[in-house]
Every structure is written in structure tokens, then in C-alpha cells.
Design a protein around this motif. Sequence first.
Motif, PDB file in Angstrom:
ATOM      1  N   ASP A 120     -14.287 -49.439  36.643  1.00 50.38           N
ATOM      2  CA  ASP A 120     -15.570 -49.751  37.267  1.00 50.38           C
ATOM      3  C   ASP A 120     -16.372 -48.454  37.254  1.00 50.38           C
ATOM      4  O   ASP A 120     -16.008 -47.486  37.921  1.00 50.38           O
ATOM      5  CB  ASP A 120     -15.349 -50.237  38.701  1.00 50.38           C
ATOM      6  N   ILE A 121     -17.452 -48.428  36.474  1.00 56.16           N
ATOM      7  CA  ILE A 121     -18.282 -47.228  36.369  1.00 56.16           C
ATOM      8  C   ILE A 121     -19.650 -47.556  36.934  1.00 56.16           C
ATOM      9  O   ILE A 121     -20.443 -48.268  36.320  1.00 56.16           O
ATOM     10  CB  ILE A 121     -18.397 -46.741  34.911  1.00 56.16           C
ATOM     11  N   SER A 122     -19.893 -47.066  38.138  1.00 55.92           N
ATOM     12  CA  SER A 122     -21.163 -47.304  38.848  1.00 55.92           C
ATOM     13  C   SER A 122     -21.502 -48.794  38.908  1.00 55.92           C
ATOM     14  O   SER A 122     -22.650 -49.186  38.707  1.00 55.92           O
ATOM     15  CB  SER A 122     -22.292 -46.519  38.175  1.00 55.92           C
ATOM     16  N   GLY A 123     -20.476 -49.618  39.142  1.00 59.75           N
ATOM     17  CA  GLY A 123     -20.690 -51.053  39.293  1.00 59.75           C
ATOM     18  C   GLY A 123     -20.542 -51.871  38.027  1.00 59.75           C
ATOM     19  O   GLY A 123     -20.485 -53.100  38.086  1.00 59.75           O
ATOM     20  N   GLN A 124     -20.450 -51.217  36.861  1.00 62.07           N
ATOM     21  CA  GLN A 124     -20.263 -51.920  35.594  1.00 62.07           C
ATOM     22  C   GLN A 124     -18.785 -51.928  35.216  1.00 62.07           C
ATOM     23  O   GLN A 124     -18.078 -50.931  35.399  1.00 62.07           O
ATOM     24  CB  GLN A 124     -21.081 -51.266  34.483  1.00 62.07           C
ATOM     25  N   LYS A 125     -18.322 -53.055  34.662  1.00 63.76           N
ATOM     26  CA  LYS A 125     -16.917 -53.220  34.320  1.00 63.76           C
ATOM     27  C   LYS A 125     -16.681 -52.960  32.830  1.00 63.76           C
ATOM     28  O   LYS A 125     -17.435 -53.433  31.980  1.00 63.76           O
ATOM     29  CB  LYS A 125     -16.448 -54.643  34.656  1.00 63.76           C
ATOM     30  N   PHE A 126     -15.621 -52.209  32.526  1.00 61.29           N
ATOM     31  CA  PHE A 126     -15.249 -51.906  31.145  1.00 61.29           C
ATOM     32  C   PHE A 126     -13.746 -52.107  30.990  1.00 61.29           C
ATOM     33  O   PHE A 126     -12.972 -51.794  31.902  1.00 61.29           O
ATOM     34  CB  PHE A 126     -15.610 -50.459  30.796  1.00 61.29           C
ATOM     35  N   GLU A 127     -13.342 -52.609  29.824  1.00 61.85           N
ATOM     36  CA  GLU A 127     -11.929 -52.828  29.544  1.00 61.85           C
ATOM     37  C   GLU A 127     -11.581 -52.315  28.151  1.00 61.85           C
ATOM     38  O   GLU A 127     -12.391 -52.402  27.227  1.00 61.85           O
ATOM     39  CB  GLU A 127     -11.575 -54.318  29.626  1.00 61.85           C
ATOM     40  N   GLU A 128     -10.378 -51.760  28.011  1.00 57.92           N
ATOM     41  CA  GLU A 128      -9.898 -51.293  26.711  1.00 57.92           C
ATOM     42  C   GLU A 128      -8.379 -51.371  26.697  1.00 57.92           C
ATOM     43  O   GLU A 128      -7.739 -51.497  27.746  1.00 57.92           O
ATOM     44  CB  GLU A 128     -10.340 -49.856  26.418  1.00 57.92           C
ATOM     45  N   ALA A 129      -7.803 -51.276  25.504  1.00 56.65           N
ATOM     46  CA  ALA A 129      -6.346 -51.271  25.350  1.00 56.65           C
ATOM     47  C   ALA A 129      -5.975 -50.283  24.258  1.00 56.65           C
ATOM     48  O   ALA A 129      -6.771 -49.986  23.366  1.00 56.65           O
ATOM     49  CB  ALA A 129      -5.835 -52.665  25.004  1.00 56.65           C
TER      50      ALA A 129
END
Length: 209
Positions: A120-129
Motif C-alpha cells: 500500500d503506497i499512499s493509499g494505492q495498492k500494488f502487487e508483484e511476484a
Amino acid sequence: FAHSSGIHQDGVLKNVSTYEIIDPKDVGLDSGSIVLTARSGRAALKYRLGVLGVKIDDESKIDTIYQQFLKLADRKKEVNDDDILMLAGADAKASHAVKLDFLQVTTGMGVKSVASIGLDISGQKFEEASTGNGPVDAAIKALKKIIQKQMTLKEFTIQAISKGSDDVGKVHMQVEYDGSVYYGFGANTDIVTASVEAYIDCINKFRVK
């Protein structure tokens, strides 16, 4: 002279004679003790934080730390001072721009380690693998896919766990970015999560520079 029940702890903290009918010094003890377990209440937690030099007057912050304390106490027989300081530090990190949302790792002998991470970066969601040479390597590689900056891990230290397999693992890291070295700390009963949290702690420090 050791009290772990929330009702007993609250009573003793308000008036020691409630449950201690004689002075501990009369039998060779310095004082009674407040043992923090899943049965402990907010009063005992706040008292222990004060003893450790952490003063929190905001009851909403105490509630937040207490909820985290209960989750940890469910996994551990007894919560120690290092754990309490870790929980207080985790609350202080709540305002950080980069936060760990989730972490899932698959690892074992004879298989390649794979990690999936959510930030969670400043309210934005990011996903990686990513895959890696072990679970920590895989998790950090997945993290760096999201935080696309030239970062170099300079030091990675895991504090020895001596009290049992359910104890909190503590990780210290130094990460170099843009010519400067940043220090980070993470603590969790899962050492991979503690490692990722330590790396994120470094990232938050150079993001706000």
C-alpha cells in the motif's frame, strides 16, 4: 506475586493490597510482576509501556497497540519487553507512505522459492511476484519490482532467537540508495515478514528525505 489475568492486573495496579496480602520483599522478592499474556488487559499493557519509557496518552493509539498485542499473545505464551517495544514501534510506523499489505511465500527443500507481495503506497495498492534463492531473496526481489529504484542491500542481520520457535525474530538492515545508507528495522514471528518490513522501513526513510 505474578499476575497475568486482566482483572488481577488492573486491581494490583490500582491498589497492590487487592491481591498481594504481604509485601514481596518479606519473602526475598524485589516486587510483584505483571505477566503479559492473552488474558491481560489494556491497563497492564499501558503500565508496561510506561515502565519501558513509552508514554502514550491517546487512548485510540493504546487500543490499536492492544489489538496487535492480542494477536501476538494468541501466538505466544508470554509477550516480553522486546515484543512490546516492537508493537509500539509498529504503531509509530502507521503513518508511513509504504506499507506491507500482504506477503505469501512458497519455499522448501528441492523447490524454488516464490514470493507474492502486496504494498500500500499512499493509499494505492500494488502487487508483484518473484522467484529467488530462498524465501527472503524472493520476497525482496518482488518488493523491488514495485519500488523501481536502484537500491543495494549493504547489511542484513537477524537477531538470534533464544526463547523458543514462537519468539519474535528481529531483523536489522542497511540499504544504500542514491549515495546514502539507510537503516531499517523489522520484527515479526515470521522472519521473512520481518525482513521485508525492515527493507520497507529503509525505503520509507529515503522517500521522505
